[in-house]
Design a protein around this motif. Sequence first.
Motif, PDB file in Angstrom:
ATOM      1  N   THR A 230       0.858  -1.198   0.000  1.00 47.01           N
ATOM      2  CA  THR A 230       0.000   0.000   0.000  1.00 47.01           C
ATOM      3  C   THR A 230       0.890   1.242   0.000  1.00 47.01           C
ATOM      4  OG1 THR A 230      -1.352  -1.280   1.500  1.00 47.01           O
ATOM      5  CG2 THR A 230      -1.991   1.030   1.225  1.00 47.01           C
ATOM      6  N   PRO A 231       0.551   2.243  -0.821  1.00 46.02           N
ATOM      7  CA  PRO A 231       1.365   3.471  -0.790  1.00 46.02           C
ATOM      8  C   PRO A 231       1.460   4.046   0.628  1.00 46.02           C
ATOM      9  CG  PRO A 231      -0.131   3.504  -2.667  1.00 46.02           C
ATOM     10  CD  PRO A 231      -0.502   2.294  -1.851  1.00 46.02           C
ATOM     11  N   GLY A 232       2.677   4.293   1.044  1.00 40.92           N
ATOM     12  CA  GLY A 232       2.898   4.840   2.391  1.00 40.92           C
ATOM     13  C   GLY A 232       2.756   3.804   3.491  1.00 40.92           C
ATOM     14  N   GLY A 233       2.536   2.559   3.115  1.00 45.83           N
ATOM     15  CA  GLY A 233       2.258   1.530   4.120  1.00 45.83           C
ATOM     16  C   GLY A 233       3.512   0.889   4.711  1.00 45.83           C
ATOM     17  N   ILE A 234       3.265  -0.062   5.605  1.00 43.22           N
ATOM     18  CA  ILE A 234       4.392  -0.643   6.356  1.00 43.22           C
ATOM     19  C   ILE A 234       5.220  -1.618   5.507  1.00 43.22           C
ATOM     20  CG2 ILE A 234       3.406  -0.299   8.650  1.00 43.22           C
ATOM     21  CD1 ILE A 234       2.478  -3.272   8.585  1.00 43.22           C
ATOM     22  N   THR A 235       4.570  -2.325   4.541  1.00 46.03           N
ATOM     23  CA  THR A 235       5.330  -3.326   3.765  1.00 46.03           C
ATOM     24  C   THR A 235       6.378  -2.658   2.883  1.00 46.03           C
ATOM     25  OG1 THR A 235       3.334  -4.670   3.741  1.00 46.03           O
ATOM     26  CG2 THR A 235       5.095  -5.367   2.285  1.00 46.03           C
ATOM     27  N   ILE A 236       5.967  -1.563   2.204  1.00 47.87           N
ATOM     28  CA  ILE A 236       6.936  -0.885   1.325  1.00 47.87           C
ATOM     29  C   ILE A 236       8.046  -0.235   2.156  1.00 47.87           C
ATOM     30  CG2 ILE A 236       5.662   1.318   1.123  1.00 47.87           C
ATOM     31  CD1 ILE A 236       7.683  -0.477  -1.650  1.00 47.87           C
ATOM     32  N   ARG A 237       7.700   0.207   3.351  1.00 49.19           N
ATOM     33  CA  ARG A 237       8.756   0.790   4.206  1.00 49.19           C
ATOM     34  C   ARG A 237       9.767  -0.293   4.599  1.00 49.19           C
ATOM     35  NH1 ARG A 237       5.178   3.392   8.539  1.00 49.19           N
ATOM     36  NH2 ARG A 237       6.994   3.112   9.864  1.00 49.19           N
ATOM     37  N   GLY A 238       9.221  -1.460   4.947  1.00 43.80           N
ATOM     38  CA  GLY A 238      10.107  -2.580   5.318  1.00 43.80           C
ATOM     39  C   GLY A 238      10.970  -3.026   4.142  1.00 43.80           C
ATOM     40  N   LEU A 239      10.320  -3.162   2.966  1.00 45.11           N
ATOM     41  CA  LEU A 239      11.062  -3.613   1.774  1.00 45.11           C
ATOM     42  C   LEU A 239      12.168  -2.639   1.411  1.00 45.11           C
ATOM     43  CD1 LEU A 239       8.538  -4.901  -0.927  1.00 45.11           C
ATOM     44  CD2 LEU A 239      10.545  -6.093  -0.048  1.00 45.11           C
ATOM     45  N   ASN A 240      11.824  -1.345   1.392  1.00 44.84           N
ATOM     46  CA  ASN A 240      12.823  -0.348   1.008  1.00 44.84           C
ATOM     47  C   ASN A 240      13.980  -0.308   2.002  1.00 44.84           C
ATOM     48  OD1 ASN A 240      11.536   0.284  -1.320  1.00 44.84           O
ATOM     49  ND2 ASN A 240      10.588   2.176  -0.590  1.00 44.84           N
ATOM     50  N   GLU A 241      13.663  -0.482   3.264  1.00 41.79           N
ATOM     51  CA  GLU A 241      14.739  -0.501   4.276  1.00 41.79           C
ATOM     52  C   GLU A 241      15.681  -1.683   4.009  1.00 41.79           C
ATOM     53  OE1 GLU A 241      15.257   1.925   6.333  1.00 41.79           O
ATOM     54  OE2 GLU A 241      16.966   0.924   7.277  1.00 41.79           O
ATOM     55  N   MET A 242      15.088  -2.859   3.639  1.00 40.23           N
ATOM     56  CA  MET A 242      15.932  -4.026   3.310  1.00 40.23           C
ATOM     57  C   MET A 242      16.794  -3.743   2.087  1.00 40.23           C
ATOM     58  SD  MET A 242      13.432  -7.275   3.860  1.00 40.23           S
ATOM     59  CE  MET A 242      12.451  -7.442   5.319  1.00 40.23           C
ATOM     60  N   GLU A 243      16.203  -3.082   1.090  1.00 45.32           N
ATOM     61  CA  GLU A 243      16.973  -2.761  -0.119  1.00 45.32           C
ATOM     62  C   GLU A 243      18.084  -1.755   0.187  1.00 45.32           C
ATOM     63  OE1 GLU A 243      17.121  -4.366  -2.830  1.00 45.32           O
ATOM     64  OE2 GLU A 243      15.363  -5.600  -2.510  1.00 45.32           O
ATOM     65  N   HIS A 244      17.814  -0.765   1.069  1.00 44.17           N
ATOM     66  CA  HIS A 244      18.877   0.178   1.452  1.00 44.17           C
ATOM     67  C   HIS A 244      20.048  -0.584   2.074  1.00 44.17           C
ATOM     68  CE1 HIS A 244      16.500   3.527   0.345  1.00 44.17           C
ATOM     69  NE2 HIS A 244      15.677   3.519   1.374  1.00 44.17           N
ATOM     70  N   ALA A 245      19.724  -1.684   2.749  1.00 46.17           N
ATOM     71  CA  ALA A 245      20.789  -2.483   3.377  1.00 46.17           C
ATOM     72  C   ALA A 245      21.401  -3.473   2.372  1.00 46.17           C
ATOM     73  CB  ALA A 245      20.221  -3.226   4.587  1.00 46.17           C
ATOM     74  N   GLY A 246      20.905  -3.459   1.114  1.00 45.59           N
ATOM     75  CA  GLY A 246      21.554  -4.275   0.069  1.00 45.59           C
ATOM     76  C   GLY A 246      20.994  -5.671  -0.103  1.00 45.59           C
ATOM     77  N   PHE A 247      19.708  -5.881   0.226  1.00 48.98           N
ATOM     78  CA  PHE A 247      19.130  -7.233   0.186  1.00 48.98           C
ATOM     79  C   PHE A 247      19.285  -7.909  -1.190  1.00 48.98           C
ATOM     80  CE2 PHE A 247      15.488 -10.124  -0.375  1.00 48.98           C
ATOM     81  CZ  PHE A 247      15.660 -10.962   0.708  1.00 48.98           C
ATOM     82  N   SER A 248      18.689  -7.335  -2.251  1.00 50.45           N
ATOM     83  CA  SER A 248      18.743  -7.968  -3.585  1.00 50.45           C
ATOM     84  C   SER A 248      20.186  -8.090  -4.054  1.00 50.45           C
ATOM     85  CB  SER A 248      17.949  -7.166  -4.621  1.00 50.45           C
ATOM     86  OG  SER A 248      16.589  -7.190  -4.275  1.00 50.45           O
ATOM     87  N   SER A 249      20.934  -7.046  -3.833  1.00 57.16           N
ATOM     88  CA  SER A 249      22.330  -7.043  -4.267  1.00 57.16           C
ATOM     89  C   SER A 249      23.115  -8.158  -3.562  1.00 57.16           C
ATOM     90  CB  SER A 249      22.921  -5.668  -3.951  1.00 57.16           C
ATOM     91  OG  SER A 249      24.293  -5.684  -4.156  1.00 57.16           O
ATOM     92  N   ALA A 250      22.853  -8.363  -2.273  1.00 54.60           N
ATOM     93  CA  ALA A 250      23.570  -9.406  -1.525  1.00 54.60           C
ATOM     94  C   ALA A 250      23.234 -10.786  -2.078  1.00 54.60           C
ATOM     95  CB  ALA A 250      23.197  -9.326  -0.037  1.00 54.60           C
ATOM     96  N   VAL A 251      21.950 -11.010  -2.424  1.00 53.49           N
ATOM     97  CA  VAL A 251      21.537 -12.320  -2.959  1.00 53.49           C
ATOM     98  C   VAL A 251      22.233 -12.560  -4.304  1.00 53.49           C
ATOM     99  CG1 VAL A 251      19.575 -13.658  -3.825  1.00 53.49           C
ATOM    100  CG2 VAL A 251      19.318 -12.310  -1.734  1.00 53.49           C
ATOM    101  N   ILE A 252      22.219 -11.534  -5.163  1.00 53.28           N
ATOM    102  CA  ILE A 252      22.829 -11.682  -6.499  1.00 53.28           C
ATOM    103  C   ILE A 252      24.341 -11.913  -6.370  1.00 53.28           C
ATOM    104  CG2 ILE A 252      23.297 -10.472  -8.684  1.00 53.28           C
ATOM    105  CD1 ILE A 252      20.493  -9.028  -8.130  1.00 53.28           C
TER     106      ILE A 252
END
Length: 260
Positions: A230-252
């Motif tokens: 949801t725009p502004g919701g908790i899931t996107i906040r959580g996902l973006n925080e994981m990406e800031h920490a390099g989640f997808s990049s770390a997996v690749i």
Amino acid sequence: MKITIIGAGNMGGAIARGLAKGTIFAENEITCTTKSNATLEKLRSTNPQMNLTPDNIRAVAGADIILFAVKPWLMKEVIEQVKPYLAPDRSQIYISVAAGIPCQQLEEWIESYNVIRVIPNTAIEIGESMTFITASDLSMPQIGIVGKIFSELGNTMIVPESQLAACTALASCGIAFAMRYIQASAQGGVEIGIKASDAQKIVEHTVIGAAKLLLAKEAHPAVEIDKVTTPGGITIRGLNEMEHAGFSSAVIRGLKECVK
Ligand SMILES: NC(=O)c1ccc[n+]([C@@H]2O[C@H](COP(=O)([O-])OP(=O)(O)OC[C@H]3O[C@@H](n4cnc5c(N)ncnc54)[C@H](OP(=O)(O)O)[C@@H]3O)[C@@H](O)[C@H]2O)c1
């Protein structure tokens, strides 16, 4: 049809137990060998009708399919030991689950082109393996037979040998990566107030659900992620925080490291 598994340890034993539950082989059509009697006794306690022997030479006599599941560094020695007792016309199917030994090398050692490499992952223990099948010639009819056999132990995919290392990284190493995600999520769950055993169960079922949803709908993950963000919701906040920490990049990066 009779199958002999040379080296029924973790992988070979799981294949044997899985096939005994399936419809292609009766339990007494499966023969297994190991080096020690102790490992054979473990198999005897779960599958008393299997033919269990430490004698590789006796074990290959009369088999339609011979599956080699010893450690890679023992493959040559074991093949040389049984070679004089293989069908002289090499009409049997020879399967290797050994990591890192190419088809061409196996064909030379066995002196046959009826050689198929198979790479399962450890979920074979519960009949949920992601198994890759390859051979020098992917049009050989024996591939279909091996595909049917391993379909009793999970999912199968026929791939060119040149892609086997990458596929192994995704599935055989990947099972550890998926488990690390489960472990990390459960750890986070405890920090936000869920007891450890509950947190682990919640994450396990969430991951099963996510995978089944994508499989059933043949959907791209981004499409299903979009539905829960949801725009502004908790899931996107959580996902973006994981990406800031390099989640997808770390997996690749981890996957790329596996095929270096
Ligand atoms: N584990 C995996 O996730 C995985 C995935 C894909 C492929 N593989 C491949 O599977 C193969 C086996 O790995 P593993 O993890 O199952 O190893 P493992 O548990 O050590 O099993 C190997 C088995 O070979 C037996 N053995 C040793 N020498 C023998 C001989 N001369 N004759 C007959 N049996 C003999 C051992 O008997 P004892 O028990 O009596 O010592 C043991 O039971 C490897 O080539 C590996 O690359 C494994």
